[in-house]
Design an enzyme around this catalytic site. Structure first.
Site, PDB file in Angstrom:
ATOM      1  N   TYR A 182       0.839  -1.197   0.000  1.00 30.20           N
ATOM      2  CA  TYR A 182       0.000   0.000   0.000  1.00 30.20           C
ATOM      3  C   TYR A 182       0.876   1.250   0.000  1.00 30.20           C
ATOM      4  O   TYR A 182       1.973   1.260   0.576  1.00 30.20           O
ATOM      5  CB  TYR A 182      -0.892   0.052   1.251  1.00 30.20           C
ATOM      6  CG  TYR A 182      -2.044  -0.903   1.241  1.00 30.20           C
ATOM      7  CD1 TYR A 182      -3.248  -0.568   0.633  1.00 30.20           C
ATOM      8  CD2 TYR A 182      -1.945  -2.142   1.864  1.00 30.20           C
ATOM      9  CE1 TYR A 182      -4.325  -1.438   0.649  1.00 30.20           C
ATOM     10  CE2 TYR A 182      -3.008  -3.026   1.887  1.00 30.20           C
ATOM     11  CZ  TYR A 182      -4.202  -2.668   1.271  1.00 30.20           C
ATOM     12  OH  TYR A 182      -5.251  -3.541   1.294  1.00 30.20           O
ATOM     13  N   TYR A 213      -0.510 -10.123   0.542  1.00 29.75           N
ATOM     14  CA  TYR A 213       0.581  -9.653   1.401  1.00 29.75           C
ATOM     15  C   TYR A 213       0.486 -10.310   2.780  1.00 29.75           C
ATOM     16  O   TYR A 213      -0.595 -10.700   3.235  1.00 29.75           O
ATOM     17  CB  TYR A 213       0.554  -8.128   1.530  1.00 29.75           C
ATOM     18  CG  TYR A 213      -0.732  -7.545   2.052  1.00 29.75           C
ATOM     19  CD1 TYR A 213      -0.998  -7.463   3.424  1.00 29.75           C
ATOM     20  CD2 TYR A 213      -1.698  -7.049   1.179  1.00 29.75           C
ATOM     21  CE1 TYR A 213      -2.172  -6.920   3.901  1.00 29.75           C
ATOM     22  CE2 TYR A 213      -2.878  -6.504   1.645  1.00 29.75           C
ATOM     23  CZ  TYR A 213      -3.110  -6.438   3.004  1.00 29.75           C
ATOM     24  OH  TYR A 213      -4.285  -5.900   3.474  1.00 29.75           O
ATOM     25  N   ARG A 271      -3.056 -12.063   3.549  1.00 31.70           N
ATOM     26  CA  ARG A 271      -4.324 -11.576   3.042  1.00 31.70           C
ATOM     27  C   ARG A 271      -4.464 -11.966   1.582  1.00 31.70           C
ATOM     28  O   ARG A 271      -3.535 -11.805   0.797  1.00 31.70           O
ATOM     29  CB  ARG A 271      -4.417 -10.043   3.131  1.00 31.70           C
ATOM     30  CG  ARG A 271      -4.496  -9.427   4.501  1.00 31.70           C
ATOM     31  CD  ARG A 271      -5.660  -9.858   5.375  1.00 31.70           C
ATOM     32  NE  ARG A 271      -6.897 -10.203   4.711  1.00 31.70           N
ATOM     33  CZ  ARG A 271      -7.841  -9.331   4.308  1.00 31.70           C
ATOM     34  NH1 ARG A 271      -7.669  -8.049   4.475  1.00 31.70           N
ATOM     35  NH2 ARG A 271      -8.948  -9.764   3.754  1.00 31.70           N
ATOM     36  N   HIS A 327      -7.211  -8.352  -2.692  1.00 34.33           N
ATOM     37  CA  HIS A 327      -8.527  -7.761  -2.462  1.00 34.33           C
ATOM     38  C   HIS A 327      -8.498  -6.271  -2.757  1.00 34.33           C
ATOM     39  O   HIS A 327      -7.441  -5.624  -2.746  1.00 34.33           O
ATOM     40  CB  HIS A 327      -8.999  -7.986  -1.022  1.00 34.33           C
ATOM     41  CG  HIS A 327      -8.106  -7.373   0.012  1.00 34.33           C
ATOM     42  ND1 HIS A 327      -6.938  -7.962   0.434  1.00 34.33           N
ATOM     43  CD2 HIS A 327      -8.193  -6.206   0.710  1.00 34.33           C
ATOM     44  CE1 HIS A 327      -6.349  -7.209   1.339  1.00 34.33           C
ATOM     45  NE2 HIS A 327      -7.091  -6.119   1.528  1.00 34.33           N
ATOM     46  N   HIS A 339     -10.583  -2.783  -1.445  1.00 31.76           N
ATOM     47  CA  HIS A 339     -11.527  -2.202  -0.490  1.00 31.76           C
ATOM     48  C   HIS A 339     -12.503  -1.288  -1.235  1.00 31.76           C
ATOM     49  O   HIS A 339     -12.116  -0.575  -2.163  1.00 31.76           O
ATOM     50  CB  HIS A 339     -10.785  -1.388   0.558  1.00 31.76           C
ATOM     51  CG  HIS A 339      -9.832  -2.191   1.388  1.00 31.76           C
ATOM     52  ND1 HIS A 339     -10.201  -2.854   2.540  1.00 31.76           N
ATOM     53  CD2 HIS A 339      -8.505  -2.441   1.221  1.00 31.76           C
ATOM     54  CE1 HIS A 339      -9.158  -3.473   3.049  1.00 31.76           C
ATOM     55  NE2 HIS A 339      -8.112  -3.240   2.266  1.00 31.76           N
TER      56      HIS A 339
END
Length: 245
Positions: free
Chosen positions: A114, A153, A163, A166, A168
């Site tokens: 991120y 990640y 995770r 995905h 959000h």
């Protein structure tokens, strides 16, 4: 999400949503409430109205994550990764569209990183990828984003938790109080059933509402794959929303 006709809040289904305290998802141990939640039986007018997003001025590439970060930055490159389109409709339980509502999304880059100062994952940042987008649904509730498929990640839930890939998603609805937050996983990802967060959902159909489906008819040859993710805001078929747990 409120019904746009009668402005009533709909009670959540406690059998559909996970418990607030789920020790397998370790963050809930410290963050889950210690006291019973308070139900607001008579929301005020300020909680039931506005703002209206119809007049919101969006940038040319707000919903195109391949373009919106490098724009004006003097960079010639495109983001690294598998190019995809994420699209779908925002509807209520009767299939009625939710038009002109703000849909926002944010995600990791193709390496699973991120663009956030507290993200310490060793995957590199992509200088051509910001990881955020927004758009308004049209008259029939459709939304559309162009981006890259995010990478999985690791996270410190246990020694080897990952995770799934995905994206959000936030849907604002008719008022600030009706904002709903969820995430889309990708069809066929073997990490989905292994994720401690996903495991808090007891009903497999709830997990299914979080899965974006590959749509080859909407994919563009030699360019991108398309994933359809419809968002049902309420009723028996509602999408699971993480802020209603």
């Amino acid at each position: 999400m409120q019904d746009s006709d009668n402005k009533r809040f709909v009670p959540r289904d406690r059998n559909w949503h996970p418990p607030a305290y789920a020790p397998g998802y370790k963050t809930t141990v410290a963050r889950s409430p210690r006291q019973s939640l308070v139900s607001l039986q008579h929301p005020s007018r300020s909680e039931l109205t506005g703002p209206s997003f119809k007049a919101l001025r969006l940038g040319l590439h707000d919903n195109d994550l391949l373009m919106n970060y490098r724009e004006g930055q003097g960079q010639d490159g495109l983001p690294v990764g598998e190019r995809i389109v994420m699209f779908g409709r925002v509807v209520d339980q009767f299939g009625k569209p939710v038009p002109h509502t703000l849909v926002e999304m944010w995600q990791a880059n193709a390496g699973g990183r991120y663009r956030h100062k507290k993200d310490g994952y060793l995957a590199p940042l992509d200088p051509n990828f910001g990881g955020v987008g927004r758009c308004l649904t049209d008259d029939q509730g459709w939304y559309h984003f162009r981006t890259v498929r995010p990478g999985p990640y690791p996270w410190p839930n246990d020694p080897n938790s990952w995770r799934p890939a995905h994206i959000h998603v936030s849907v604002m609805g008719p008022a600030i109080a009706t904002r709903l937050i969820t995430q889309m996983y990708f069809e066929g990802d073997p990490l989905i059933p292994r994720c401690p967060i996903v495991q808090t959902l007891a009903d497999p159909e709830a997990v299914d509402t979080l899965t974006g489906r590959l749509d080859m008819a909407r994919s563009r040859p030699m360019d991108y794959l398309a994933y359809r993710f419809d968002i049902v805001t309420r009723g028996e078929l509602q999408t699971y929303f993480e802020n209603q747990g």
